[in-house]
Design a protein around this motif. Structure first.
Motif, PDB file in Angstrom:
ATOM      1  N   THR A 198       0.895  -1.190  -0.003  1.00  0.00           N
ATOM      2  CA  THR A 198      -0.032  -0.100  -0.023  1.00  0.00           C
ATOM      3  C   THR A 198       0.948   1.218   0.076  1.00  0.00           C
ATOM      4  OG1 THR A 198      -0.087  -0.178   2.511  1.00  0.00           O
ATOM      5  CG2 THR A 198      -1.935  -1.069   1.119  1.00  0.00           C
ATOM      6  N   GLU A 199       0.170   2.615  -0.105  1.00  0.00           N
ATOM      7  CA  GLU A 199       0.967   3.573  -0.176  1.00  0.00           C
ATOM      8  C   GLU A 199       1.713   3.937   1.302  1.00  0.00           C
ATOM      9  OE1 GLU A 199       0.533   8.214  -1.014  1.00  0.00           O
ATOM     10  OE2 GLU A 199      -0.538   7.061  -2.204  1.00  0.00           O
ATOM     11  N   HIS A 200       0.803   3.836   2.164  1.00  0.00           N
ATOM     12  CA  HIS A 200       1.817   4.148   3.514  1.00  0.00           C
ATOM     13  C   HIS A 200       1.273   2.971   4.443  1.00  0.00           C
ATOM     14  CE1 HIS A 200      -2.323   4.954   5.578  1.00  0.00           C
ATOM     15  NE2 HIS A 200      -1.683   5.393   6.763  1.00  0.00           N
ATOM     16  N   ASP A 201       1.971   2.650   5.677  1.00  0.00           N
ATOM     17  CA  ASP A 201       2.055   1.765   6.445  1.00  0.00           C
ATOM     18  C   ASP A 201       0.990   1.513   7.508  1.00  0.00           C
ATOM     19  OD1 ASP A 201       2.974  -0.687   7.752  1.00  0.00           O
ATOM     20  OD2 ASP A 201       4.569   0.273   9.010  1.00  0.00           O
ATOM     21  N   GLY A 202      -0.393   1.144   6.833  1.00  0.00           N
ATOM     22  CA  GLY A 202      -1.405   1.184   7.684  1.00  0.00           C
ATOM     23  C   GLY A 202      -1.844  -0.249   7.993  1.00  0.00           C
ATOM     24  N   PHE A 203      -1.183  -1.188   7.651  1.00  0.00           N
ATOM     25  CA  PHE A 203      -1.660  -2.592   7.780  1.00  0.00           C
ATOM     26  C   PHE A 203      -0.511  -3.501   8.508  1.00  0.00           C
ATOM     27  CE2 PHE A 203      -4.507  -1.065   4.448  1.00  0.00           C
ATOM     28  CZ  PHE A 203      -5.611  -1.423   4.934  1.00  0.00           C
ATOM     29  N   GLY A 211      -0.316 -12.771   9.830  1.00  0.00           N
ATOM     30  CA  GLY A 211       1.011 -13.397   8.948  1.00  0.00           C
ATOM     31  C   GLY A 211       1.145 -13.108   7.747  1.00  0.00           C
ATOM     32  N   PHE A 212       1.018 -11.632   7.315  1.00  0.00           N
ATOM     33  CA  PHE A 212       1.171 -11.086   5.941  1.00  0.00           C
ATOM     34  C   PHE A 212       2.518 -10.052   6.147  1.00  0.00           C
ATOM     35  CE2 PHE A 212      -2.995 -12.046   5.553  1.00  0.00           C
ATOM     36  CZ  PHE A 212      -3.317 -11.963   4.253  1.00  0.00           C
ATOM     37  N   LYS A 213       3.512 -10.231   5.123  1.00  0.00           N
ATOM     38  CA  LYS A 213       4.332  -9.195   5.020  1.00  0.00           C
ATOM     39  C   LYS A 213       3.731  -7.879   4.450  1.00  0.00           C
ATOM     40  CE  LYS A 213       8.061 -12.354   4.002  1.00  0.00           C
ATOM     41  NZ  LYS A 213       9.115 -12.764   2.758  1.00  0.00           N
ATOM     42  N   THR A 214       4.073  -6.696   4.984  1.00  0.00           N
ATOM     43  CA  THR A 214       3.460  -5.557   4.374  1.00  0.00           C
ATOM     44  C   THR A 214       4.780  -4.638   3.921  1.00  0.00           C
ATOM     45  OG1 THR A 214       3.701  -4.479   6.539  1.00  0.00           O
ATOM     46  CG2 THR A 214       1.531  -5.507   6.056  1.00  0.00           C
ATOM     47  N   TYR A 215       4.626  -4.173   2.775  1.00  0.00           N
ATOM     48  CA  TYR A 215       5.442  -3.047   1.809  1.00  0.00           C
ATOM     49  C   TYR A 215       4.531  -1.820   1.766  1.00  0.00           C
ATOM     50  CZ  TYR A 215       8.427  -7.437   1.366  1.00  0.00           C
ATOM     51  OH  TYR A 215       9.230  -8.366   1.559  1.00  0.00           O
ATOM     52  N   TYR A 216       5.200  -0.522   1.702  1.00  0.00           N
ATOM     53  CA  TYR A 216       4.626   0.706   1.427  1.00  0.00           C
ATOM     54  C   TYR A 216       5.716   1.577   1.340  1.00  0.00           C
ATOM     55  CZ  TYR A 216       6.786   0.425   6.235  1.00  0.00           C
ATOM     56  OH  TYR A 216       7.614   0.327   7.278  1.00  0.00           O
ATOM     57  N   LEU A 217       5.349   2.779   0.417  1.00  0.00           N
ATOM     58  CA  LEU A 217       5.990   3.660  -0.036  1.00  0.00           C
ATOM     59  C   LEU A 217       6.564   4.807   1.050  1.00  0.00           C
ATOM     60  CD1 LEU A 217       3.817   4.514  -3.417  1.00  0.00           C
ATOM     61  CD2 LEU A 217       6.431   3.780  -3.285  1.00  0.00           C
ATOM     62  N   GLN A 218       5.605   4.926   1.802  1.00  0.00           N
ATOM     63  CA  GLN A 218       5.946   5.930   2.986  1.00  0.00           C
ATOM     64  C   GLN A 218       5.610   5.346   4.588  1.00  0.00           C
ATOM     65  OE1 GLN A 218       3.901   9.891   2.936  1.00  0.00           O
ATOM     66  NE2 GLN A 218       2.317   8.893   1.568  1.00  0.00           N
ATOM     67  N   GLY A 219       5.879   5.833   5.595  1.00  0.00           N
ATOM     68  CA  GLY A 219       5.860   5.355   6.877  1.00  0.00           C
ATOM     69  C   GLY A 219       4.180   5.503   7.385  1.00  0.00           C
ATOM     70  N   VAL A 220       4.071   5.719   8.522  1.00  0.00           N
ATOM     71  CA  VAL A 220       2.970   5.700   9.173  1.00  0.00           C
ATOM     72  C   VAL A 220       2.065   6.702   8.925  1.00  0.00           C
ATOM     73  CG1 VAL A 220       3.653   4.147  11.250  1.00  0.00           C
ATOM     74  CG2 VAL A 220       3.761   6.680  11.382  1.00  0.00           C
ATOM     75  N   SER A 221       2.500   7.968   8.485  1.00  0.00           N
ATOM     76  CA  SER A 221       1.682   9.090   8.191  1.00  0.00           C
ATOM     77  C   SER A 221       1.952   9.230   6.689  1.00  0.00           C
ATOM     78  CB  SER A 221       2.531  10.113   8.913  1.00  0.00           C
ATOM     79  OG  SER A 221       1.747  11.542   8.362  1.00  0.00           O
TER      80      SER A 221
END
Length: 306
Positions: A198-203, A211-221
């Motif tokens: 996703t775009e930001h670290d919402g998950f 049990g999911f890996k999560t990748y994102y373009l920007q952090g928590v905000s």
């Protein structure tokens, strides 16, 4: 106008200590609860039922990271019996305003009362540790929030205390069943497909819980700028891990995820858009359970096969 300036002046010089202990209030027929956002408001309504009045500081569907309290919001806040907010800097400048309310209106942060070992920390753009505020995507942590709110509502009105805790028990049962539903649905996804981009670290909390890996373009905000380097760095990771699905977020424009998709395509790696997830909103006309079902069903549909 003088009244507004007076209130704002008081806010600037007044401080309060936020405690995990429920606030104590004089008994009254109906308390007015101001929630910072629609997600918390839904939880407050589930516990308080018809024995409270509710309001939200932010408009439904807005990105909380960009919110700034207006003069009108300050007036509404100070007319409330209690403000309940998420914390963890989710609410942007609203959290700053709430920290200044002092003796005008009590305000409590849910995240301040979560077990510290259950919180997830990320690095911000300055490489500093910051707490991830999106804990509600883990139903087990949402159960803790439910008890916290029931405690606070009971502290406001002892007459209805039994009702609040009965409503909490009902909600805990619903959340336990939701957790079971999510675990059953996730079994449909091959283990190596359990990746959310996703775009930001919402998950992050959802990913840890299921049990999911999560990748994102920007952090928590979502308030930072995304650079071409961010796009290319994430593209490298997705190619290396053979990730083939990206997800949009309901409160964010799709341009950055689309740019990531086109960057990957230019490098010979084709990815699909798996759908739109609700990261910082319930979605229109949804409650918490419906929002979580939507996210899980969207993820399962997109990732159950390549």
């Amino acid at each position: 106008m003088k009244k507004i300036y007076l209130i704002i002046s008081i806010l600037l010089i007044s401080f309060m200590v936020v405690s995990c202990q429920p606030k104590t209030f004089k008994s009254q027929d109906k308390s007015v609860i101001m929630s910072s956002n629609e997600i918390i408001d839904d939880l407050v309504k589930s516990i308080g039922g018809n024995f409270i009045e509710t309001n939200t500081a932010m408009r439904k569907g807005n990105d909380p990271h960009f919110y700034t309290a207006t003069e009108r919001d300050i007036i509404r806040i100070t007319d409330s019996s209690l403000i309940i907010y998420n914390g963890g800097s989710l609410e942007g400048r609203l959290e700053w305003a709430l920290s200044k309310i002092g003796n005008i209106t009590p305000a409590v942060s849910i995240m301040d009362c979560l077990p510290k070992d259950k919180l997830i920390y990320d690095k911000n753009q300055n490489n500093e540790d910051v707490v991830n505020p999106h804990f509600w995507h883990d139903p087990k942590l949402w159960k803790i929030a439910a008890h916290f709110i029931a405690d606070n509502l009971a502290g406001m009105n002892k007459v209805n205390e039994q009702v609040y805790f009965q409503n909490e028990e009902i909600l805990l049962y619903i959340l336990d069943n939701l957790d079971k539903y999510i675990k059953e649905q996730i079994k449909k996804i091959p283990a190596n497909n359990r990746v959310i981009v996703t775009e930001h670290d919402g998950f992050a909390y959802f990913g840890r819980a299921y049990g999911f890996k999560t990748y994102y373009l920007q952090g928590v905000s979502t308030s930072g700028e995304i650079s071409s380097a961010d796009i290319n760095n994430l593209a490298d990771v997705l190619i290396e891990n053979n990730v083939t699905t990206l997800f949009l977020e309901a409160t964010l424009p799709d341009k950055n995820i689309r740019l990531l998709q086109s960057t990957l395509k230019a490098r010979g790696h084709f990815v699909k858009i798996g759908g739109t997830l609700y990261s910082d909103t319930l979605g229109y006309n949804n409650d918490y359970k419906t929002m979580m079902h939507h996210n899980v069903d969207t993820i399962v549909k997109a990732l159950s096969s390549k």
